[in-house]
Design an enzyme around this catalytic site. Structure first.
Site, PDB file in Angstrom:
ATOM      1  N   HIS A  59       0.150 -15.031   2.943  1.00  0.00           N
ATOM      2  CA  HIS A  59       1.201 -14.058   3.286  1.00  0.00           C
ATOM      3  C   HIS A  59       1.934 -14.520   4.538  1.00  0.00           C
ATOM      4  CE1 HIS A  59      -0.058 -10.937   0.420  1.00  0.00           C
ATOM      5  NE2 HIS A  59      -1.263 -11.459   0.617  1.00  0.00           N
ATOM      6  N   GLU A  88       6.823 -11.131  -3.843  1.00  0.00           N
ATOM      7  CA  GLU A  88       5.531 -11.732  -4.185  1.00  0.00           C
ATOM      8  C   GLU A  88       5.672 -13.115  -4.792  1.00  0.00           C
ATOM      9  OE1 GLU A  88       2.344  -9.825  -6.215  1.00  0.00           O
ATOM     10  OE2 GLU A  88       2.979  -7.845  -5.544  1.00  0.00           O
ATOM     11  N   GLY A 107      -0.807  -7.726   0.627  1.00  0.00           N
ATOM     12  CA  GLY A 107       0.325  -7.783   1.561  1.00  0.00           C
ATOM     13  C   GLY A 107       0.234  -6.701   2.622  1.00  0.00           C
ATOM     14  N   CYS A 141       2.180  -4.344  -2.815  1.00  0.00           N
ATOM     15  CA  CYS A 141       1.256  -5.476  -2.743  1.00  0.00           C
ATOM     16  C   CYS A 141       0.123  -5.085  -1.794  1.00  0.00           C
ATOM     17  CB  CYS A 141       2.000  -6.712  -2.232  1.00  0.00           C
ATOM     18  SG  CYS A 141       0.943  -8.157  -2.106  1.00  0.00           S
ATOM     19  N   CYS A 185      -5.882  -9.978  -5.580  1.00  0.00           N
ATOM     20  CA  CYS A 185      -4.834  -8.977  -5.775  1.00  0.00           C
ATOM     21  C   CYS A 185      -5.389  -7.615  -5.368  1.00  0.00           C
ATOM     22  CB  CYS A 185      -4.408  -8.963  -7.236  1.00  0.00           C
ATOM     23  SG  CYS A 185      -3.174  -7.699  -7.585  1.00  0.00           S
TER      24      CYS A 185
HETATM   25  N1  LIG Z   1       1.436 -12.423  -6.220  1.00  0.00           N
HETATM   26  C1  LIG Z   1       0.226 -12.523  -5.467  1.00  0.00           C
HETATM   27  C2  LIG Z   1      -0.949 -11.961  -6.161  1.00  0.00           C
HETATM   28  C3  LIG Z   1      -0.844 -10.483  -6.426  1.00  0.00           C
HETATM   29  C4  LIG Z   1      -0.927  -9.640  -5.163  1.00  0.00           C
HETATM   30  C5  LIG Z   1      -0.941  -8.179  -5.504  1.00  0.00           C
HETATM   31  N2  LIG Z   1       0.255  -7.628  -5.956  1.00  0.00           N
HETATM   32  C6  LIG Z   1      -1.656  -7.333  -4.493  1.00  0.00           C
HETATM   33  O1  LIG Z   1      -1.609  -6.110  -4.649  1.00  0.00           O
HETATM   34  O2  LIG Z   1      -2.323  -7.843  -3.601  1.00  0.00           O
HETATM   35  C7  LIG Z   1      -0.062 -13.998  -5.122  1.00  0.00           C
HETATM   36  O3  LIG Z   1       0.383 -14.899  -5.847  1.00  0.00           O
HETATM   37  O4  LIG Z   1      -0.750 -14.234  -4.141  1.00  0.00           O
END
Ligand SMILES: N[C@@H](CCC[C@H](N)C(=O)O)C(=O)O
Length: 380
Positions: free
Chosen positions: A257, A312, A324, A321, A168
């Site tokens: 992603h 997400e 992301g 993200c 994350c």
């Molecule tokens: N939801 C994501 C994990 C969290 C990502 C986060 N918000 C970031 O800032 O990178 C997943 O399940 O991969």
């Protein structure tokens, strides 16, 4: 029953060195674990007797505390005076509570848990789901556990749906700020943090920003994972979702992603106009993403200025993200739309991303802030 007239017994540690968070972060307990537990047990017994004597009847709750050594979870043994119960006596019930600090990185918000003395998360995935609930809990996009890795640190995280992602980006900047607050360290300061996606290097800068070496992107389809190609890179691969054919580029930053700049034969996206709540889950759960996916919708302003919205995996439409934004810059470079250094605008604010040619690593720079702290009951 309301907890008024409380008597708090137990070894509530106060450490020096964490500013106004010092009251809930564990200090170094003295004596052996057995000695500490024995002391606490006798304190509890003494406290129970003292309060029963003092209260002498209805109207007083008795509140005692035991505490896991060095951790953020404790058990409160409450002896509550239940007026009107069958014998008018004391009813004992046990409640586990958790001390936490809330942090956010451009609106991507996390409940940070001091897990330094334990090798597994001290709360369950189901408890994390309840804590992340914005109406019934603290509210957050995830729960982050601050753990040790030898002399260094380890980050584990639950999404708000209780799933555990590998990495994350916004969360790890919050992690750096949390550690700096904990140590009362001043910038510049760097940390090495182990995640399920490998080691990350965090630099706390004097301007308050945190720069993270996020490592190299993963571009091989089976490792992302996606079935959009049997092997090799996935760049501008067509994918039918919601009756339209979207062109997808797939990148893993340790977590998966899928990035789109638009539909086949279509114009560039106006990301603000997208019905994210409707289409996001269709991408997340699409059969071509066996581990589900985070999905980024991107608008190109210039060769070094992008705008994205994200759906997400395990958390839905968040304000930002970090992984992301990194994946988006890699996808934009792969599709020939942008340079390796970009400002990426997200609903919660901008991030600076660089995919460095010399080492193939991605560097993410942005803010992280402490919001509030507290104690929450884990069981109702
Ligand atoms: N939801 C994501 C994990 C969290 C990502 C986060 N918000 C970031 O800032 O990178 C997943 O399940 O991969």
């Amino acid at each position: 029953m309301a907890l008024q007239n409380q008597l708090l017994i137990g070894n509530r540690r106060a450490t020096s060195g964490f500013g106004d968070c010092s009251s809930f972060l564990p200090g170094k307990p003295s004596g052996t674990r057995a000695q500490r537990l024995a002391t606490r047990r006798s304190l509890l017994l003494w406290g129970a007797r003292a309060n029963l004597d003092a209260s002498g009847g209805f109207g007083t709750d008795l509140f005692t505390e035991t505490r896991a050594a060095g951790g953020g979870v404790k058990t409160e043994n409450r002896l509550e005076n239940v007026f009107g119960s069958f014998d008018g006596g004391m009813v004992k019930e046990s409640k586990r509570t958790l001390e936490f600090v809330k942090y956010q990185g451009i609106g991507n918000d996390f409940i940070m848990v001091n897990n330094l003395d334990f090798s597994e998360p001290i709360i369950t995935a189901a408890e994390a789901v309840r804590l992340c609930d914005r109406h019934l809990g603290i509210g957050g996009d995830g729960v982050i556990f601050v753990m040790r890795d030898g002399e260094d640190y380890q980050m584990r995280i639950y999404n708000s749906d209780g799933s555990e992602p590998e990495m994350c980006g916004n969360g790890i900047r919050c992690f750096a700020k949390y550690l700096a607050d904990l140590e009362q360290a001043s910038a510049p300061r760097s940390y090495k943090v182990l995640t399920l996606a490998g080691h990350m290097i965090l630099e706390l800068r004097e301007d308050g920003q945190v720069c993270v070496d996020m490592g190299p992107p993963i571009l091989e389809a089976p490792q992302i994972p996606t079935k959009l190609a049997p092997q090799g890179e996935v760049v501008k691969a067509p994918l039918d979702v919601d009756g339209k054919t979207w062109l997808m580029t797939c990148v893993s930053m340790g977590n998966p992603h899928a990035i789109t700049f638009g539909q086949e034969g279509g114009e560039g996206l106006n990301v603000d106009a997208l019905p994210l709540e409707q289409i996001g889950p269709l991408f997340e759960h699409h059969e071509v993403f066996p581990a589900r996916t985070n999905t980024e919708f991107v608008e190109v302003f210039s060769r070094n200025h992008l705008k994205m919205r994200v759906w997400e995996r395990g958390a839905g439409a968040t304000q930002a993200c970090g992984t992301g934004a990194c994946a988006v810059v890699v996808a934009a470079v792969k599709e020939g739309r942008a340079e390796r250094r970009c400002t990426v605008d997200l609903p919660g604010g901008p991030l600076e991303i660089e995919w460095r040619e010399s080492d193939n690593h991605i560097y993410m720079t942005g803010p992280a802030k402490r919001v509030f702290q507290g104690t929450v009951v884990l069981e109702n």
